[in-house]
Scaffold this motif. Structure first.
Motif, short mmCIF file in Angstrom:
data_model
loop_
_atom_site.label_atom_id
_atom_site.label_comp_id
_atom_site.label_asym_id
_atom_site.label_seq_id
_atom_site.Cartn_x
_atom_site.Cartn_y
_atom_site.Cartn_z
N ALA A 1 -1.87 -5.67 -8.07
CA ALA A 1 -3.01 -5.58 -7.41
C ALA A 1 -3.80 -6.86 -7.93
CB ALA A 1 -3.66 -4.36 -7.67
N ALA B 1 -3.96 3.32 -2.43
CA ALA B 1 -3.40 3.15 -3.71
C ALA B 1 -3.10 4.43 -4.12
CB ALA B 1 -4.53 2.61 -4.83
N HIS C 1 -5.92 -3.23 -1.95
CA HIS C 1 -7.32 -2.99 -2.66
C HIS C 1 -7.02 -1.52 -3.38
CE1 HIS C 1 -7.65 -1.39 1.25
NE2 HIS C 1 -8.69 -0.68 0.96
N TRP C 2 -8.16 -1.18 -3.81
CA TRP C 2 -8.33 0.11 -4.84
C TRP C 2 -8.33 1.54 -3.90
CZ3 TRP C 2 -12.39 3.57 -4.93
CH2 TRP C 2 -13.52 2.89 -4.66
N ASP D 1 0.81 -1.30 -0.05
CA ASP D 1 -0.20 0.06 0.15
C ASP D 1 0.83 1.02 -0.03
OD1 ASP D 1 -2.45 -1.50 -0.07
OD2 ASP D 1 -2.59 -1.54 1.90
N LEU E 1 -0.74 -3.74 -3.88
CA LEU E 1 -1.89 -2.80 -3.41
C LEU E 1 -3.06 -3.77 -2.85
CD1 LEU E 1 -2.32 -0.36 -6.19
CD2 LEU E 1 -1.03 0.08 -4.11
#
Length: 262
Positions: A112, A96, A90-91, A59, A88
């Motif tokens: 990711a 991110a 998550h988005w 991250d 990452l």
């Protein structure tokens, strides 16, 4: 940052010259000699795991953290070339946010899960989380403080149970917070990065808030029941170390997943 100084070396940008950017205080925590946590000016947390002369970043925090990440590397006697991978979980933009900036560094690859990759690239929109009544006020308070994440390339799309031999990690798919949420297990380093499906707040390990599919997130939380590590790093909240990591296993095997905001 109360309580972190007891068990981990903690300092701010203004307290240590290598981290003084002349802008805002950045909290940097030495979780271990090879593992650092950087807390940005918003709610974001990023983790740098040193593996010899190379570094993996899990991250990125919110947008604009490139200079701070570079300063952390310099304090280790390294430079931007040493950052080989950004993974990452998550988005969401507090995870991110700086991916696009770091993607411009010489050797950095951005990885990711495939279900979140389109959103990170800017080719699709993420869905709004399903909030409980308890979460609504909390979400309204922090959402406006997080800048949008600029679109970033994704060099590799990850799958569940994938072995990432290049960095010595194993992918655990943990959908529910987002469709493409993941945790990362580094068995050689005995470190687990949970992403946002789990959090530690006020000393309690619990389900993370702001989930897109809460029942699915609870099921994903159960995946931590059998993982034995020396350090657990959460997407938000203080890491667990040593015997304290049993708190995550206990929560994951409880009759009901701890979810005080649910």
């Amino acid at each position: 940052m109360e309580g972190r100084e007891v068990r981990m070396r903690c300092f701010t940008a203004r307290e240590s010259n290598p981290f003084d950017r002349g802008e805002t205080d950045m909290n940097v925590v030495d979780v271990r000699s090879d593992l650092r946590m950087v807390l940005d000016s918003g709610p974001g947390q990023a983790y740098l795991l040193r593996r010899g002369s190379k570094v993996v970043l899990v991250d990125t925090g919110i947008a604009g953290q490139g200079d701070t990440i570079a300063a952390v590397l310099r304090d280790w006697g390294l430079d931007r070339v040493s950052l080989t991978h950004v993974v990452l979980t998550h988005w969401h933009p507090d995870h991110a946010g700086s991916a696009a900036e770091l993607a411009k560094w010489p050797n950095t690859q951005i990885w990711a899960h495939r279900s979140d990759a389109l959103i990170i690239r800017g080719d699709s929109y993420g869905s709004f989380p399903t909030l409980t009544h308890t979460e609504e006020e909390f979400y309204a308070h922090i959402a406006g403080s997080i800048p949008d994440a600029p679109p970033s390339r994704v060099d590799r799309e990850l799958d569940d149970n994938e072995a990432l031999d290049e960095i010595g990690a194993h992918v655990l798919s943990t959908p529910g917070h987002t469709d493409g949420s993941i945790a990362l297990h580094f068995p050689n380093e005995a470190v687990l990065f949970t992403g946002d499906v789990a959090t530690r707040q006020q000393g309690q390990v619990m389900l993370g808030p702001f989930n897109h599919d809460r029942p699915k997130a609870r099921d994903s939380f159960r995946r931590f029941a059998d993982i034995d590590v020396d350090v657990v790093c959460f997407g938000h909240g203080e890491p667990l170390r040593g015997d304290d990591t049993a708190q995550l296993r206990a929560a994951a095997t409880a009759d009901e997943v701890p979810d005080p905001l649910g």
